[in-house]
Design a protein around this motif. Structure first.
Motif, PDB file in Angstrom:
ATOM      1  N   VAL A 284       0.837  -1.203   0.000  1.00 39.73           N
ATOM      2  CA  VAL A 284       0.000   0.000   0.000  1.00 39.73           C
ATOM      3  C   VAL A 284       0.870   1.250   0.000  1.00 39.73           C
ATOM      4  CG1 VAL A 284      -1.658   1.304   1.357  1.00 39.73           C
ATOM      5  CG2 VAL A 284      -1.958  -1.123   1.061  1.00 39.73           C
ATOM      6  N   THR A 285       1.950   1.255   0.823  1.00 37.47           N
ATOM      7  CA  THR A 285       2.670   2.505   1.043  1.00 37.47           C
ATOM      8  C   THR A 285       3.671   2.832  -0.059  1.00 37.47           C
ATOM      9  OG1 THR A 285       4.312   1.350   2.364  1.00 37.47           O
ATOM     10  CG2 THR A 285       2.468   2.295   3.514  1.00 37.47           C
ATOM     11  N   ASN A 286       4.295   1.828  -0.683  1.00 36.86           N
ATOM     12  CA  ASN A 286       5.453   2.116  -1.540  1.00 36.86           C
ATOM     13  C   ASN A 286       5.097   2.830  -2.850  1.00 36.86           C
ATOM     14  OD1 ASN A 286       8.180   2.055  -1.595  1.00 36.86           O
ATOM     15  ND2 ASN A 286       8.322  -0.143  -1.383  1.00 36.86           N
ATOM     16  N   PRO A 287       4.072   2.410  -3.619  1.00 37.46           N
ATOM     17  CA  PRO A 287       3.747   3.144  -4.850  1.00 37.46           C
ATOM     18  C   PRO A 287       3.221   4.548  -4.587  1.00 37.46           C
ATOM     19  CG  PRO A 287       2.842   0.947  -4.913  1.00 37.46           C
ATOM     20  CD  PRO A 287       3.264   1.198  -3.527  1.00 37.46           C
ATOM     21  N   THR A 288       2.555   4.739  -3.435  1.00 40.70           N
ATOM     22  CA  THR A 288       2.052   6.078  -3.114  1.00 40.70           C
ATOM     23  C   THR A 288       3.205   7.042  -2.872  1.00 40.70           C
ATOM     24  OG1 THR A 288       0.351   4.839  -1.971  1.00 40.70           O
ATOM     25  CG2 THR A 288       0.285   7.187  -1.776  1.00 40.70           C
ATOM     26  N   GLY A 289       4.229   6.572  -2.154  1.00 42.30           N
ATOM     27  CA  GLY A 289       5.395   7.415  -1.928  1.00 42.30           C
ATOM     28  C   GLY A 289       6.115   7.756  -3.219  1.00 42.30           C
ATOM     29  N   ALA A 290       6.210   6.780  -4.130  1.00 38.95           N
ATOM     30  CA  ALA A 290       6.874   7.025  -5.416  1.00 38.95           C
ATOM     31  C   ALA A 290       6.108   8.063  -6.231  1.00 38.95           C
ATOM     32  CB  ALA A 290       6.979   5.722  -6.197  1.00 38.95           C
ATOM     33  N   HIS A 291       4.780   7.978  -6.206  1.00 37.93           N
ATOM     34  CA  HIS A 291       3.967   8.959  -6.927  1.00 37.93           C
ATOM     35  C   HIS A 291       4.154  10.354  -6.349  1.00 37.93           C
ATOM     36  CE1 HIS A 291       0.167  11.136  -7.709  1.00 37.93           C
ATOM     37  NE2 HIS A 291       0.392  10.676  -8.914  1.00 37.93           N
ATOM     38  N   ALA A 292       4.251  10.447  -5.015  1.00 38.15           N
ATOM     39  CA  ALA A 292       4.445  11.758  -4.384  1.00 38.15           C
ATOM     40  C   ALA A 292       5.784  12.355  -4.772  1.00 38.15           C
ATOM     41  CB  ALA A 292       4.345  11.618  -2.867  1.00 38.15           C
ATOM     42  N   ILE A 293       6.836  11.502  -4.853  1.00 31.06           N
ATOM     43  CA  ILE A 293       8.168  12.019  -5.232  1.00 31.06           C
ATOM     44  C   ILE A 293       8.140  12.529  -6.671  1.00 31.06           C
ATOM     45  CG2 ILE A 293      10.563  11.425  -5.580  1.00 31.06           C
ATOM     46  CD1 ILE A 293      10.269   9.336  -3.452  1.00 31.06           C
ATOM     47  N   ALA A 294       7.497  11.764  -7.579  1.00 33.01           N
ATOM     48  CA  ALA A 294       7.461  12.177  -8.982  1.00 33.01           C
ATOM     49  C   ALA A 294       6.691  13.482  -9.147  1.00 33.01           C
ATOM     50  CB  ALA A 294       6.833  11.082  -9.831  1.00 33.01           C
ATOM     51  N   ARG A 295       5.605  13.635  -8.400  1.00 36.60           N
ATOM     52  CA  ARG A 295       4.802  14.857  -8.482  1.00 36.60           C
ATOM     53  C   ARG A 295       5.617  16.052  -7.963  1.00 36.60           C
ATOM     54  NH1 ARG A 295       0.699  17.181  -5.298  1.00 36.60           N
ATOM     55  NH2 ARG A 295      -1.010  18.027  -6.536  1.00 36.60           N
ATOM     56  N   ALA A 296       6.355  15.840  -6.859  1.00 40.70           N
ATOM     57  CA  ALA A 296       7.172  16.929  -6.314  1.00 40.70           C
ATOM     58  C   ALA A 296       8.267  17.322  -7.292  1.00 40.70           C
ATOM     59  CB  ALA A 296       7.784  16.495  -4.986  1.00 40.70           C
ATOM     60  N   ALA A 297       8.879  16.316  -7.956  1.00 42.87           N
ATOM     61  CA  ALA A 297       9.953  16.622  -8.901  1.00 42.87           C
ATOM     62  C   ALA A 297       9.418  17.405 -10.091  1.00 42.87           C
ATOM     63  CB  ALA A 297      10.613  15.328  -9.377  1.00 42.87           C
ATOM     64  N   HIS A 298       8.221  17.047 -10.569  1.00 41.72           N
ATOM     65  CA  HIS A 298       7.654  17.766 -11.714  1.00 41.72           C
ATOM     66  C   HIS A 298       7.248  19.175 -11.331  1.00 41.72           C
ATOM     67  CE1 HIS A 298       4.972  18.712 -15.069  1.00 41.72           C
ATOM     68  NE2 HIS A 298       5.734  17.876 -15.743  1.00 41.72           N
ATOM     69  N   LYS A 299       6.787  19.329 -10.087  1.00 41.97           N
ATOM     70  CA  LYS A 299       6.414  20.683  -9.651  1.00 41.97           C
ATOM     71  C   LYS A 299       7.621  21.555  -9.394  1.00 41.97           C
ATOM     72  CE  LYS A 299       1.828  20.704  -7.685  1.00 41.97           C
ATOM     73  NZ  LYS A 299       1.065  21.002  -6.472  1.00 41.97           N
ATOM     74  N   MET A 300       8.767  20.934  -9.036  1.00 47.43           N
ATOM     75  CA  MET A 300       9.984  21.723  -8.856  1.00 47.43           C
ATOM     76  C   MET A 300      10.522  22.242 -10.172  1.00 47.43           C
ATOM     77  SD  MET A 300      12.314  19.740  -6.077  1.00 47.43           S
ATOM     78  CE  MET A 300      13.731  20.783  -6.325  1.00 47.43           C
ATOM     79  N   GLY A 301      10.050  21.684 -11.307  1.00 46.77           N
ATOM     80  CA  GLY A 301      10.498  22.156 -12.608  1.00 46.77           C
ATOM     81  C   GLY A 301      11.663  21.389 -13.168  1.00 46.77           C
ATOM     82  N   ILE A 302      11.891  20.144 -12.692  1.00 46.42           N
ATOM     83  CA  ILE A 302      12.980  19.332 -13.228  1.00 46.42           C
ATOM     84  C   ILE A 302      12.519  18.698 -14.534  1.00 46.42           C
ATOM     85  CG2 ILE A 302      14.373  17.292 -12.822  1.00 46.42           C
ATOM     86  CD1 ILE A 302      14.255  18.008  -9.868  1.00 46.42           C
ATOM     87  N   LYS A 303      13.285  18.934 -15.603  1.00 46.20           N
ATOM     88  CA  LYS A 303      12.914  18.391 -16.921  1.00 46.20           C
ATOM     89  C   LYS A 303      13.416  16.964 -17.045  1.00 46.20           C
ATOM     90  CE  LYS A 303      11.363  22.262 -18.656  1.00 46.20           C
ATOM     91  NZ  LYS A 303       9.952  22.435 -18.994  1.00 46.20           N
ATOM     92  N   PRO A 304      12.669  16.103 -17.777  1.00 52.01           N
ATOM     93  CA  PRO A 304      13.205  14.784 -18.109  1.00 52.01           C
ATOM     94  C   PRO A 304      14.367  14.902 -19.092  1.00 52.01           C
ATOM     95  CG  PRO A 304      10.840  14.822 -18.343  1.00 52.01           C
ATOM     96  CD  PRO A 304      11.270  16.232 -18.163  1.00 52.01           C
ATOM     97  N   ALA A 305      15.199  13.834 -19.178  1.00 47.73           N
ATOM     98  CA  ALA A 305      16.312  13.834 -20.134  1.00 47.73           C
ATOM     99  C   ALA A 305      15.771  13.802 -21.561  1.00 47.73           C
ATOM    100  CB  ALA A 305      17.218  12.639 -19.868  1.00 47.73           C
ATOM    101  N   GLU A 306      16.653  13.987 -22.538  1.00 46.88           N
ATOM    102  CA  GLU A 306      16.204  14.251 -23.902  1.00 46.88           C
ATOM    103  C   GLU A 306      15.435  13.100 -24.530  1.00 46.88           C
ATOM    104  OE1 GLU A 306      18.825  15.701 -26.805  1.00 46.88           O
ATOM    105  OE2 GLU A 306      19.750  17.150 -25.471  1.00 46.88           O
ATOM    106  N   ALA A 307      15.746  11.884 -24.170  1.00 43.37           N
ATOM    107  CA  ALA A 307      15.108  10.744 -24.828  1.00 43.37           C
ATOM    108  C   ALA A 307      13.670  10.548 -24.359  1.00 43.37           C
ATOM    109  CB  ALA A 307      15.899   9.470 -24.568  1.00 43.37           C
ATOM    110  N   VAL A 308      13.256  11.294 -23.306  1.00 42.04           N
ATOM    111  CA  VAL A 308      11.939  11.063 -22.722  1.00 42.04           C
ATOM    112  C   VAL A 308      10.996  12.177 -23.161  1.00 42.04           C
ATOM    113  CG1 VAL A 308      10.719  10.707 -20.568  1.00 42.04           C
ATOM    114  CG2 VAL A 308      13.067  10.023 -20.775  1.00 42.04           C
TER     115      VAL A 308
END
Lengths: 89, 141
Positions: free
Chosen positions: B88-112
């Motif tokens: 229950v806990t692990n995918p929710t934490g991963a989603h929160a990290i990805a959302r925080a990274a996208h809100k911080m303005g970190i761009k994906p690498a060029e191939a993505v």
């Protein structure tokens, strides 16, 4: 033949080595979310090694501690993510 | 210990756990980007620890069937609860990290490819403004 206890101790040792390799990412990570990803991986590996040690020593208490550790590390990750987002929401 | 079918199954589950945890840790260092690193590390490590729990459950259940003491069954049930907590806990934490990274303005690498580029993730305030505007117009009419 190898006993199961030896296999469980060995898997706890392997998880310890993997935790050290993940800690390299925590120290090296270029951005802050990289470090958080490393920390999250370390938490999952600690839960796995606690389960392995609980099976090796036949202590049910270790597995109870693993449950509490999983929930607490989840809350920690959520708060760090909330802090990284910033803003007033 | 003799090599019965149950022993072979337990050892195979243990090896799957080792392989997937190793792959997850490798992916944390190979991939170039926060999002791909998150993908590799979280999925593989959750899967590996799931199989560690399955190993302990199978081991305890085998000992309970052979020896019939209640403490083995106790261990299996506790490990099952730990497995559910992890799932229950692990995918929710991963989603929160990805959302925080996208809100911080970190761009994906060029191939993505970034599907959320330019998207407005906070849609609450504009929707509220539109509703207020339409109500005012209807009131004027």
């Amino acid at each position: 033949m190898i006993e199961f206890t030896t296999l469980f101790y060995g898997s706890a040792l392997l998880f310890g080595v993997l935790i050290i390799i993940c800690a390299l990412r925590v120290f090296l990570g270029p951005t802050t979310p990289d470090r958080v990803v490393g920390l999250d991986t370390i938490n999952t590996l600690v839960v796995g090694s606690m389960i392995a040690l609980g099976a090796a020593m036949w202590e049910t208490l270790f597995i109870d501690i693993a449950i509490v550790y999983a929930v607490l590390s989840f809350i920690t990750t959520l708060f760090i993510a909330k802090y990284l987002e910033g803003g007033e929401d | 210990m003799t090599l019965t079918l149950a022993v072979v199954v337990i050892i195979i589950l243990l090896y799957i756990s080792w392989i997937f945890n190793g792959l997850g840790t490798m992916g944390l260092h190979i991939f170039p980007d926060v999002y791909t690193r998150l993908h590799a590390a979280t999925k593989c490590t959750t899967f590996g620890t799931m199989f560690m729990s399955f190993t302990v459950i199978a081991y305890s259940t085998r000992l309970y069937i052979i020896e019939g003491e209640a403490r083995f069954l106790n261990m299996a049930i506790h490990t099952f609860i730990a497995l559910i907590a992890l799932l229950v806990t692990n995918p929710t934490g991963a989603h929160a990290i990805a959302r925080a990274a996208h809100k911080m303005g970190i761009k994906p690498a060029e191939a993505v490819k970034d599907d959320l580029e330019g998207a407005d993730l906070q849609q609450k305030k504009p929707v509220m403004m539109k509703k207020k505007d339409t109500s005012n117009e209807e009131g004027d009419k």
